[in-house]
Design an enzyme around this catalytic site. Structure first.
Site, PDB file in Angstrom:
ATOM      1  N   LYS A  83       0.852  -1.097  -0.145  1.00 50.48           N
ATOM      2  CA  LYS A  83      -0.069  -0.049  -0.182  1.00 50.48           C
ATOM      3  C   LYS A  83       0.966   1.312  -0.212  1.00 50.48           C
ATOM      4  O   LYS A  83       0.311   2.359  -0.367  1.00 50.48           O
ATOM      5  CB  LYS A  83      -0.930  -0.010   1.104  1.00 50.48           C
ATOM      6  CG  LYS A  83      -2.038  -1.170   1.061  1.00 50.48           C
ATOM      7  CD  LYS A  83      -3.044  -0.990   0.231  1.00 50.48           C
ATOM      8  CE  LYS A  83      -4.111  -2.020   0.122  1.00 50.48           C
ATOM      9  NZ  LYS A  83      -5.002  -1.564  -0.665  1.00 50.48           N
ATOM     10  N   SER A 113      -3.156 -12.143   4.119  1.00 49.66           N
ATOM     11  CA  SER A 113      -3.492 -12.003   2.777  1.00 49.66           C
ATOM     12  C   SER A 113      -2.341 -12.586   1.791  1.00 49.66           C
ATOM     13  O   SER A 113      -2.648 -13.227   0.783  1.00 49.66           O
ATOM     14  CB  SER A 113      -3.710 -10.877   2.359  1.00 49.66           C
ATOM     15  OG  SER A 113      -2.756  -9.718   2.411  1.00 49.66           O
TER      16      SER A 113
END
Length: 319
Positions: free
Chosen positions: A46, A280
């Site tokens: 991110k 994830s």
């Protein structure tokens, strides 16, 4: 660019290593190539979108000097924005569900962010953030943006999310792999990583197969009902049936991964490959192993290592 003197940590974002998971796949037909996004300054992929969104906003003059930036986050986008905004002089407010791990909130605060924690819905379990919990965070985010006349770094809708991976992540993988990428699979949060990478991979080679990964029991993008919205894979699987960046023409299939499969795969990454990653990332590995056992047997599958396992030390991922 890695290997050169950087003027700030912003320039250290990207150009992460690509590693072949040769130990995990040693008895399998095919290869898995893992992009180590956990090695970005904020320990996640991110960081890329934080940089792209802010740079795009500055270029479009949509962000005024010194204006407050606000965004909802499960922690990783907020960490990236805290780094970028802190260096560039923008106050940053991160709005996050209390269901996410404590490490993320502490890290954002340490980086200078104002962290607003939103209570979960009655009956929700800490560590399991549902779509309903995220709706609460969204409402609080909208309130703060209006109150402070802030710039919303909206990762679900701003093109910078897609562009970061289309312009940088996927081209890096293609350059580093030195061989064709037959398949790509990615756990869906905002969908920006999947959308940006899939578009770039298919431009380079239309035969590349791209798969959306979802939690078992919450595969709404695949058209299934959300029977298990409170899964344990943090950072995605929000039971949102439509995501702007996931275009039907980019999707060749959908894969589902259970909580236990994601956790087991994350632990294998640590023990067998020395890659300390989160839920994830485990989901991505578990999905890639499904592909090598099925439609992509003998092929090369690319995955993203989304973030660091350091962000989950208080969760049951490492118990």
């Amino acid at each position: 660019m890695r290997g050169e003197l950087c003027r700030s940590a912003i320039e250290a974002i990207g150009e992460t290593p690509l590693v072949e998971l040769a130990r995990i796949t040693r008895n399998l037909e095919g290869r898995i190539l893992a992009k180590l996004e956990n090695l970005n300054p904020g320990y996640s992929k991110k960081d890329r979108i934080a940089r792209q969104i802010i740079e795009d906003a500055e270029a479009a003059k949509a962000l005024r000097p010194g204006q407050t930036v606000v965004e909802l986050t499960s922690g990783n986008t907020g960490t990236g924005l805290a780094i970028v905004c802190g260096i560039l002089g923008y106050p940053f407010v991160a709005v996050m569900s209390r269901g996410n791990s404590q490490e993320r909130a502490r890290m954002m605060a340490a980086l200078g962010a104002e962290v607003v924690l939103v209570e979960q819905l009655p009956g929700s379990v800490r560590g399991q953030v549902s779509g309903g919990d995220l709706e609460r965070v969204e409402r609080e985010t909208q309130r703060i943006v209006k109150e402070r006349q802030a710039f919303r770094a909206d990762q679900f809708h701003l093109a910078g999310n897609f562009r970061a991976h289309y312009l940088h992540t996927a081209p890096e993988i293609l350059r580093q792999s030195k061989s064709p990428i037959d398949a790509f699979c990615d756990f869906a949060g905002t969908g920006g990583t999947f959308g940006g990478c899939a578009a770039a991979f298919k431009e380079a080679n239309p035969a590349t197969r791209c798969y959306v990964v979802e939690p078992e029991g919450a595969a709404v993008l695949a058209g299934q009902p959300a029977r298990h919205p409170n899964h344990r894979v943090q950072g995605g699987g929000y039971s949102m049936p439509q995501l702007k960046f996931i275009k039907p023409e980019l999707v060749d299939g959908y894969l589902q991964v259970s909580d236990d499969e994601a956790i087991h795969a994350a632990r294998r990454l640590a023990k067998e490959e020395g890659i300390f990653a989160g839920f994830s990332s485990g989901a991505n590995l578990a999905a890639a192993l499904q592909l090598l056992a099925g439609p992509q047997r003998g092929k090369t599958v690319a995955i993203i290592i989304c973030d660091s396992g350091l962000k989950y030390l208080t969760t049951d991922l490492w118990k």
